[in-house]
Design an enzyme around this catalytic site. Structure first.
Site, PDB file in Angstrom:
ATOM      1  N   CYS A  99     -20.578  -2.487 -21.845  1.00 13.41           N
ATOM      2  CA  CYS A  99     -20.542  -1.566 -20.700  1.00 13.41           C
ATOM      3  C   CYS A  99     -21.297  -2.178 -19.508  1.00 13.41           C
ATOM      4  O   CYS A  99     -20.860  -3.156 -18.942  1.00 13.41           O
ATOM      5  CB  CYS A  99     -21.065  -0.186 -21.100  1.00 13.41           C
ATOM      6  SG  CYS A  99     -20.633   1.094 -19.910  1.00 13.41           S
ATOM      7  N   HIS A 198     -17.903   1.269 -25.686  1.00 14.94           N
ATOM      8  CA  HIS A 198     -19.142   1.312 -26.472  1.00 14.94           C
ATOM      9  C   HIS A 198     -18.844   1.201 -27.963  1.00 14.94           C
ATOM     10  O   HIS A 198     -18.859   2.213 -28.680  1.00 14.94           O
ATOM     11  CB  HIS A 198     -19.909   2.611 -26.175  1.00 14.94           C
ATOM     12  CG  HIS A 198     -20.642   2.579 -24.876  1.00 14.94           C
ATOM     13  ND1 HIS A 198     -21.905   2.034 -24.744  1.00 14.94           N
ATOM     14  CD2 HIS A 198     -20.283   3.004 -23.645  1.00 14.94           C
ATOM     15  CE1 HIS A 198     -22.301   2.136 -23.483  1.00 14.94           C
ATOM     16  NE2 HIS A 198     -21.343   2.718 -22.792  1.00 14.94           N
ATOM     17  N   GLU A 200     -20.718   0.277 -30.255  1.00 13.01           N
ATOM     18  CA  GLU A 200     -21.870   0.682 -31.100  1.00 13.01           C
ATOM     19  C   GLU A 200     -21.787   2.156 -31.476  1.00 13.01           C
ATOM     20  O   GLU A 200     -22.426   2.577 -32.437  1.00 13.01           O
ATOM     21  CB  GLU A 200     -23.193   0.366 -30.381  1.00 13.01           C
ATOM     22  CG  GLU A 200     -23.622   1.355 -29.317  1.00 13.01           C
ATOM     23  CD  GLU A 200     -22.883   1.180 -27.994  1.00 13.01           C
ATOM     24  OE1 GLU A 200     -21.967   0.347 -27.924  1.00 13.01           O
ATOM     25  OE2 GLU A 200     -23.229   1.905 -27.028  1.00 13.01           O
TER      26      GLU A 200
END
Ligand code: MN
Length: 224
Positions: A99, A198, A200
């Protein structure tokens, strides 16, 4: 050991815990790096760097004045991350940008950003939960990323109001959303890549997101 940059509060550093979970799940040992660390020493001590998500980068780093749509900027974080990215780039040590981290990577290498995406066909700052995959992306079939993720069409989450505009020399866009926004970038030579979404927040449920962290940790291990 994987170095992760952090967000800055008034007297705190902070990072969404999913970053350290995802790096750990990928086989790495996550270490959080406040800007107090000397960037040159970080380069010596760490073989891999994750540039994490966060607020907007000071547009002065790509030669622009702040536009009215620019969000909050953290000068200390900006300086630290741009310096770190340039050091790792010059040393050829692996960088994964996520990001804001993708944007830092691109700007550190000489590219530029859209400071504030105009309202368009696709919502890039989703109001759905973090793990919801709100829009599609298409990856170049010959990219490293497509090989790592195991395909060319995925759905991803999206929490950005800025995006990559001009790519620096030595980098190419390898992923786009349906409205033409750059969603993934990789170096033509060298272990540097970034994604605008994202992963994660997705690794626990999505094998392609987990694969990205496994790949990066493995790549760092190979380079060190
Ligand atoms: Mn997006």
């Amino acid at each position: 050991m994987i170095a992760l940059t952090t967000g800055l509060g008034a007297e705190r550093i902070h990072l969404d815990r999913n970053y350290s979970r995802a790096v750990t799940a990928g086989g790495g040992f996550p270490v959080l790096l406040p800007p107090d660390a000397d960037p040159e020493e970080v380069l010596q001590r760490f073989a891999g760097l994750v540039l994490t998500g966060g607020g907007d980068l000071d547009p002065h780093y790509y030669g622009e004045e702040p536009a009215s749509g620019l969000g909050s900027v953290s000068p200390e974080r900006d300086w630290f991350e741009i310096r770190l990215a340039r050091l790792f780039l010059a040393a050829g040590k692996p960088i994964l940008g996520i990001c804001r981290g993708l944007q830092v990577l691109v700007v550190a290498a000489g590219g530029s950003l859209y400071q504030d995406l105009p309202a368009g066909a696709i919502q890039h700052y989703q109001r759905a939960p973090r793990e919801h995959r709100s829009h599609g992306i298409r990856l170049s079939g010959d990219s490293t990323l497509a090989g790592v993720l195991g395909g060319t069409e995925f759905r991803v989450n999206s929490f950005h109001h800025q995006a990559v505009r001009d790519l620096p020399a030595g980098f190419r866009a390898v992923g786009f959303s349906p409205d033409g926004i750059i969603e993934a970038v990789e170096a033509t030579e060298g272990p540097f890549l970034g994604v605008q979404w994202h992963p994660e927040d997705l690794f626990a449920e999505r094998p392609e997101a987990a694969a990205l962290f496994r790949y990066f940790v493995e790549r760092v291990g190979r380079a060190s």
